[in-house]
Design an enzyme around this catalytic site. Sequence first.
Site, PDB file in Angstrom:
ATOM      1  N   ILE A  32       0.811  -1.225   0.000  1.00 12.05           N
ATOM      2  CA  ILE A  32       0.000   0.000   0.000  1.00 12.05           C
ATOM      3  C   ILE A  32       0.847   1.279   0.000  1.00 12.05           C
ATOM      4  O   ILE A  32       0.316   2.367  -0.174  1.00 12.05           O
ATOM      5  CB  ILE A  32      -1.028   0.010   1.158  1.00 12.05           C
ATOM      6  N   ALA A  77      -0.846  -1.855   8.750  1.00  9.08           N
ATOM      7  CA  ALA A  77      -0.329  -0.790   9.612  1.00  9.08           C
ATOM      8  C   ALA A  77       1.069  -1.139  10.089  1.00  9.08           C
ATOM      9  O   ALA A  77       1.498  -2.288  10.004  1.00  9.08           O
ATOM     10  CB  ALA A  77      -1.243  -0.601  10.832  1.00  9.08           C
ATOM     11  N   THR A 107       2.622  -1.346  13.469  1.00  5.05           N
ATOM     12  CA  THR A 107       2.043  -1.394  14.825  1.00  5.05           C
ATOM     13  C   THR A 107       3.086  -1.591  15.935  1.00  5.05           C
ATOM     14  O   THR A 107       2.708  -1.776  17.087  1.00  5.05           O
ATOM     15  CB  THR A 107       0.991  -2.528  14.913  1.00  5.05           C
ATOM     16  N   ASP A 146      -6.457   4.553  20.043  1.00  5.03           N
ATOM     17  CA  ASP A 146      -6.610   5.388  21.242  1.00  5.03           C
ATOM     18  C   ASP A 146      -5.337   6.200  21.522  1.00  5.03           C
ATOM     19  O   ASP A 146      -5.374   7.152  22.290  1.00  5.03           O
ATOM     20  CB  ASP A 146      -6.939   4.505  22.450  1.00  5.03           C
ATOM     21  N   TYR A 184       4.240   6.568  17.072  1.00  3.08           N
ATOM     22  CA  TYR A 184       3.150   5.746  16.530  1.00  3.08           C
ATOM     23  C   TYR A 184       1.844   6.543  16.511  1.00  3.08           C
ATOM     24  O   TYR A 184       1.144   6.590  15.486  1.00  3.08           O
ATOM     25  CB  TYR A 184       3.003   4.483  17.384  1.00  3.08           C
ATOM     26  N   LYS A 208      -0.390   7.614  13.240  1.00  6.17           N
ATOM     27  CA  LYS A 208      -1.784   7.155  13.089  1.00  6.17           C
ATOM     28  C   LYS A 208      -2.718   8.367  12.930  1.00  6.17           C
ATOM     29  O   LYS A 208      -3.681   8.313  12.158  1.00  6.17           O
ATOM     30  CB  LYS A 208      -2.206   6.294  14.283  1.00  6.17           C
ATOM     31  N   TRP A 213      -6.032  -1.467  22.480  1.00 10.70           N
ATOM     32  CA  TRP A 213      -5.550  -2.687  23.139  1.00 10.70           C
ATOM     33  C   TRP A 213      -6.019  -3.953  22.408  1.00 10.70           C
ATOM     34  O   TRP A 213      -6.623  -4.854  23.017  1.00 10.70           O
ATOM     35  CB  TRP A 213      -6.032  -2.714  24.597  1.00 10.70           C
TER      36      TRP A 213
HETATM   37  N1  LIG Z   1      -2.514  -3.846  18.024  1.00 11.85           N
HETATM   38  C1  LIG Z   1      -3.116  -2.956  18.823  1.00 11.85           C
HETATM   39  O1  LIG Z   1      -3.068  -3.018  20.056  1.00 11.85           O
HETATM   40  C2  LIG Z   1      -3.915  -1.827  18.206  1.00 11.85           C
HETATM   41  C3  LIG Z   1      -4.552  -0.914  19.035  1.00 11.85           C
HETATM   42  C4  LIG Z   1      -5.304   0.109  18.454  1.00 11.85           C
HETATM   43  C5  LIG Z   1      -5.403   0.191  17.080  1.00 11.85           C
HETATM   44  N2  LIG Z   1      -4.753  -0.695  16.290  1.00 11.85           N
HETATM   45  C6  LIG Z   1      -4.876  -0.564  14.826  1.00 11.85           C
HETATM   46  O2  LIG Z   1      -5.666  -1.655  14.366  1.00 11.85           O
HETATM   47  C7  LIG Z   1      -5.278  -1.987  13.026  1.00 11.85           C
HETATM   48  C8  LIG Z   1      -5.037  -3.474  12.923  1.00 11.85           C
HETATM   49  O3  LIG Z   1      -3.985  -3.803  13.835  1.00 11.85           O
HETATM   50  P1  LIG Z   1      -3.369  -5.263  13.919  1.00 11.85           P
HETATM   51  O4  LIG Z   1      -2.917  -5.453  15.319  1.00 11.85           O
HETATM   52  O5  LIG Z   1      -4.304  -6.231  13.265  1.00 11.85           O
HETATM   53  O6  LIG Z   1      -2.062  -5.068  12.985  1.00 11.85           O
HETATM   54  P2  LIG Z   1      -0.970  -6.167  12.640  1.00 11.85           P
HETATM   55  O7  LIG Z   1      -1.299  -7.471  13.252  1.00 11.85           O
HETATM   56  O8  LIG Z   1       0.373  -5.528  12.911  1.00 11.85           O
HETATM   57  O9  LIG Z   1      -1.168  -6.334  11.045  1.00 11.85           O
HETATM   58  C9  LIG Z   1      -0.796  -5.351  10.135  1.00 11.85           C
HETATM   59  C10 LIG Z   1      -0.533  -6.040   8.807  1.00 11.85           C
HETATM   60  O10 LIG Z   1      -0.183  -5.037   7.829  1.00 11.85           O
HETATM   61  C11 LIG Z   1       0.904  -5.546   7.071  1.00 11.85           C
HETATM   62  N3  LIG Z   1       1.629  -4.496   6.377  1.00 11.85           N
HETATM   63  C12 LIG Z   1       2.675  -3.762   6.828  1.00 11.85           C
HETATM   64  N4  LIG Z   1       3.119  -2.933   5.859  1.00 11.85           N
HETATM   65  C13 LIG Z   1       2.329  -3.152   4.775  1.00 11.85           C
HETATM   66  C14 LIG Z   1       2.314  -2.602   3.451  1.00 11.85           C
HETATM   67  N5  LIG Z   1       3.183  -1.691   3.069  1.00 11.85           N
HETATM   68  N6  LIG Z   1       1.369  -3.058   2.595  1.00 11.85           N
HETATM   69  C15 LIG Z   1       0.485  -4.008   2.978  1.00 11.85           C
HETATM   70  N7  LIG Z   1       0.464  -4.562   4.200  1.00 11.85           N
HETATM   71  C16 LIG Z   1       1.383  -4.137   5.095  1.00 11.85           C
HETATM   72  C17 LIG Z   1       1.735  -6.250   8.121  1.00 11.85           C
HETATM   73  O11 LIG Z   1       2.734  -7.064   7.546  1.00 11.85           O
HETATM   74  P3  LIG Z   1       4.094  -7.316   8.411  1.00 11.85           P
HETATM   75  O12 LIG Z   1       3.686  -8.042   9.658  1.00 11.85           O
HETATM   76  O13 LIG Z   1       4.919  -8.119   7.461  1.00 11.85           O
HETATM   77  O14 LIG Z   1       4.654  -5.953   8.715  1.00 11.85           O
HETATM   78  C18 LIG Z   1       0.657  -7.016   8.861  1.00 11.85           C
HETATM   79  O15 LIG Z   1       0.333  -8.224   8.214  1.00 11.85           O
HETATM   80  C19 LIG Z   1      -4.062  -1.133  12.715  1.00 11.85           C
HETATM   81  O16 LIG Z   1      -4.473   0.011  11.987  1.00 11.85           O
HETATM   82  C20 LIG Z   1      -3.562  -0.693  14.070  1.00 11.85           C
HETATM   83  O17 LIG Z   1      -2.855   0.545  14.030  1.00 11.85           O
HETATM   84  C21 LIG Z   1      -4.031  -1.714  16.817  1.00 11.85           C
END
Ligand SMILES: NC(=O)c1ccc[n+]([C@@H]2O[C@H](COP(=O)([O-])OP(=O)(O)OC[C@H]3O[C@@H](n4cnc5c(N)ncnc54)[C@H](OP(=O)(O)O)[C@@H]3O)[C@@H](O)[C@H]2O)c1
Length: 286
Positions: free
Chosen positions: A38, A61, A63, A103, A126, A130, A151
């Site tokens: 992306i 993202a 993360t 958050d 971060y 975001k 979380w």
């Molecule tokens: N985790 C939390 O506690 C939390 C809290 C609040 C909000 N959020 C938000 O919730 C959303 C989902 O989080 P999540 O925990 O499911 O994230 P995640 O498990 O880190 O998954 C993110 C995915 O995006 C992929 N990615 C990274 N760079 C990319 C690129 N250039 N093109 C396409 N894909 C790419 C990653 O691949 P790689 O693993 O290879 O990098 C990974 O598979 C995110 O927007 C995050 O900011 C998360």
Amino acid sequence: MRILITGSNGQLGNEIRVLAGDYPDFDFMYTDIEELDITDPLEVETFFIKNLPQVIINCAAYTAVDKAETDESKAYLINATAVANLAKSAAGIGALIIHISTDYVFDGKSYLPYVETDKINPLSSYGRTKLAGENAVQLNATKGIILRTSWLYSAFGNNFVKTMMKYGIERDSLNVVFDQIGTPTYARDLAKVILDIIPSAINITGMNLFHYSNEGVASWYDFARTVITFSGIRCEINPILTENYPLPAPRPFYSVLNKSKIKETFKIKIPYWSDSVKDCIQRLGQ
Ligand SMILES: NC(=O)c1ccc[n+]([C@@H]2O[C@H](COP(=O)([O-])OP(=O)(O)OC[C@H]3O[C@@H](n4cnc5c(N)ncnc54)[C@H](OP(=O)(O)O)[C@@H]3O)[C@@H](O)[C@H]2O)c1
């Protein structure tokens, strides 16, 4: 309806895959960085024109919250510049973009659950990237939904639930902070809400911001105790202060989200956080 999931190998993306069978009217396309990077605007535009998704759920993202402190340019590229690519290309084909935020856009100085109109003031790299991603949707999308969540954990990837289970088995006791307050959110619940709201959300215009987490309030200490108890692991959890567990990225001390807007708009019910922790642990044990 054709739905594109970006970043589909992550926690949220994988939970959407698990639920997909319950939504026979949706035609899902799953991509991660190998199929669709992306951060490449031309690749995004070409993919969108060729495949014509009507909805894009951006689960991609950067993360790694602590790593972002020394790697803000990469975090910005994925969390902001790439989101602009998606929003612009979505607008070009009249598609709805559903983007996930955090958050961590708040500074945590409130003592009341945050509403969507509350002042933002991210403390970490971060959080800043975001927030820039939110602004990218606002600026470029013609149909956009931003869901701020907190979380996040799931049956997939690395997260707090799995870390506590692993260390709980390995050690007799664990120290966990009790002065950071928020709400754990089960990525499966978030995934379900996203898919459930699509039939009404498809008709929205402009940028629409919502808060979504599970119900209730907890400290990381409460969260850890709950994980250990539901897992049947014998490990003592000790409450400690954040100042005794320093990490590179500052976290908001209070980041409970007020979910009234999403509940009223889409008439949804949200599970209580510890009920969902139980469900996740049961799945992990299967
Ligand atoms: N985790 C939390 O506690 C939390 C809290 C609040 C909000 N959020 C938000 O919730 C959303 C989902 O989080 P999540 O925990 O499911 O994230 P995640 O498990 O880190 O998954 C993110 C995915 O995006 C992929 N990615 C990274 N760079 C990319 C690129 N250039 N093109 C396409 N894909 C790419 C990653 O691949 P790689 O693993 O290879 O990098 C990974 O598979 C995110 O927007 C995050 O900011 C998360």
